[in-house]
Design a protein around this motif. Sequence first.
Motif, PDB file in Angstrom:
ATOM      1  N   LEU A  24       0.814  -1.214   0.000  1.00 13.74           N
ATOM      2  CA  LEU A  24       0.000   0.000   0.000  1.00 13.74           C
ATOM      3  C   LEU A  24       0.849   1.266   0.000  1.00 13.74           C
ATOM      4  O   LEU A  24       1.973   1.259   0.500  1.00 13.74           O
ATOM      5  N   GLU A  25       0.263   2.332  -0.540  1.00 11.63           N
ATOM      6  CA  GLU A  25       0.922   3.644  -0.468  1.00 11.63           C
ATOM      7  C   GLU A  25       0.486   4.349   0.815  1.00 11.63           C
ATOM      8  O   GLU A  25      -0.430   3.916   1.483  1.00 11.63           O
ATOM      9  N   ASN A  26       1.117   5.463   1.096  1.00 10.99           N
ATOM     10  CA  ASN A  26       0.676   6.336   2.188  1.00 10.99           C
ATOM     11  C   ASN A  26       0.592   5.640   3.551  1.00 10.99           C
ATOM     12  O   ASN A  26      -0.349   5.843   4.293  1.00 10.99           O
ATOM     13  N   LEU A  27       1.581   4.832   3.851  1.00 10.28           N
ATOM     14  CA  LEU A  27       1.567   4.143   5.148  1.00 10.28           C
ATOM     15  C   LEU A  27       1.617   5.149   6.301  1.00 10.28           C
ATOM     16  O   LEU A  27       1.089   4.899   7.378  1.00 10.28           O
ATOM     17  N   SER A  28       2.214   6.298   6.045  1.00  7.74           N
ATOM     18  CA  SER A  28       2.387   7.276   7.130  1.00  7.74           C
ATOM     19  C   SER A  28       1.066   7.916   7.563  1.00  7.74           C
ATOM     20  O   SER A  28       1.010   8.596   8.578  1.00  7.74           O
ATOM     21  N   ASP A  29      -0.003   7.685   6.795  1.00 13.15           N
ATOM     22  CA  ASP A  29      -1.341   8.173   7.203  1.00 13.15           C
ATOM     23  C   ASP A  29      -2.022   7.229   8.169  1.00 13.15           C
ATOM     24  O   ASP A  29      -3.072   7.554   8.697  1.00 13.15           O
ATOM     25  N   LYS A  30      -1.479   6.031   8.321  1.00 18.82           N
ATOM     26  CA  LYS A  30      -2.281   4.962   8.926  1.00 18.82           C
ATOM     27  C   LYS A  30      -1.957   4.715  10.393  1.00 18.82           C
ATOM     28  O   LYS A  30      -0.798   4.616  10.765  1.00 18.82           O
TER      29      LYS A  30
HETATM   30  C1  NAG Z   1      -1.788   9.217  -0.862  1.00 14.79           C
HETATM   31  O1  NAG Z   1      -1.866  10.509  -0.322  1.00 14.79           O
HETATM   32  C2  NAG Z   1      -1.931  11.532  -1.293  1.00 14.79           C
HETATM   33  C3  NAG Z   1      -1.873  12.888  -0.588  1.00 14.79           C
HETATM   34  O2  NAG Z   1      -2.580  12.859   0.616  1.00 14.79           O
HETATM   35  C4  NAG Z   1      -3.191  11.359  -2.134  1.00 14.79           C
HETATM   36  O3  NAG Z   1      -3.254  12.349  -3.151  1.00 14.79           O
HETATM   37  C5  NAG Z   1      -3.204   9.976  -2.759  1.00 14.79           C
HETATM   38  O4  NAG Z   1      -4.411   9.759  -3.446  1.00 14.79           O
HETATM   39  C6  NAG Z   1      -3.021   8.912  -1.718  1.00 14.79           C
HETATM   40  N1  NAG Z   1      -2.887   7.602  -2.338  1.00 14.79           N
HETATM   41  C7  NAG Z   1      -3.624   6.564  -1.997  1.00 14.79           C
HETATM   42  C8  NAG Z   1      -3.366   5.293  -2.751  1.00 14.79           C
HETATM   43  O5  NAG Z   1      -4.471   6.606  -1.116  1.00 14.79           O
END
Ligand code: NAG
Length: 317
Positions: A24-30
């Motif tokens: 997955l992308e954006n692991l730092s959001d989780k």
């Molecule tokens: C990851 O985060 C970025 C910026 O917050 C966002 O534009 C992008 O859609 C996100 N990617 C996923 C796969 O959720």
Amino acid sequence: MWFLGLALLGLSLLYRWYRQSQILENLSDKYVFITGCDTGFGHLLAKQLDKRGMRVLAACLTEKGAKNLKEETSSRLQTIILDVTDSRHVKSSTKWVSAIVKDKGLWGLVNNAGIGIPGGINEWLTTDDYIKILKVNLLGVIDVTINMLPMIRKAQGRVVNVGSVAGRITVCGGGYCISKHGVESFSDSLRREMLPFGVKVSIIEPGFFKTELTNPDLQKQSIKLTWEQTSEEVKRSYGAEYYRTSYGYMDSVESFCSTNLSLATDCMEHALTAVYPWTRYSAGWDSKFILIPLSYLPTVITDYLLTIGQPKPAQVS
Ligand SMILES: *[C@@H]1O[C@H](CO)[C@@H](O)[C@H](O)[C@H]1NC(C)=O
Ligand SMILES: *[C@@H]1O[C@H](CO)[C@@H](O)[C@H](O)[C@H]1NC(C)=O
């Protein structure tokens, strides 16, 4: 013909490999909430996910455990003291998590907290001995999960239950294997219920690892206490030799424990970070290649293999 079979096998392995390698992308959001982070798997996983940039909410049983973890991790990681057997504690931890994650919801819950004693020989135990283990390993898992589920559904996240290979094959008496069989069952029904919500449920089935759970001193102490609490009749029937052998056996358990805990925590990390997590992860060579295959054999064979070297009772009527 055999060539076609081989090609198909190769392709399916390639597909499996490709599928499992999608992360997955954006692991730092989780946000990930982990129970039992004082030592062992939980402690290592908290550090590992913190390094990956995830937001770790680590529940420890003791202040000391929490302090140690804090010292080894980034300022992102937050700790809370949680005894999973106390449902008021579980409720207040849920509030704490909810205040942190807010509208984002909770991406991951790792039910890792567990104990291994008191255990041993069924007839030497009291029902309270079973209750002690079941309260942590089974009811604790259920209580924490049910409380956190609304936040997990919101994030369409993951539940990762740390079961055991002992939830697939019973290797000893006492509450431990029972609790882990229970966790298997809970994971199965939860997985099916959560499917429509987009929440994925995985179970980790580690083999023998060198953690507090397999600490020979604690195991021996437990065997000693359970033996001492038995009646005179039970002591006569089993005999002191049976007790001594069982007691001594605890030292040998350590010799087949793996010291590489990342074999298990890497599975947990995959379950939390992969696009397509597996339903089951067997962690450790003993689990994958000996114990799980053993669980599929006819019962007579499994029983024979598991009772080799079992001590003989003093009196058999
Ligand atoms: C990851 O985060 C970025 C910026 O917050 C966002 O534009 C992008 O859609 C996100 N990617 C996923 C796969 O959720
Ligand atoms: C421990 O296991 C991991 C795989 O999870 C492996 O990459 C690593 O090399 C192992 N470490 C040792 C010391 O064997």
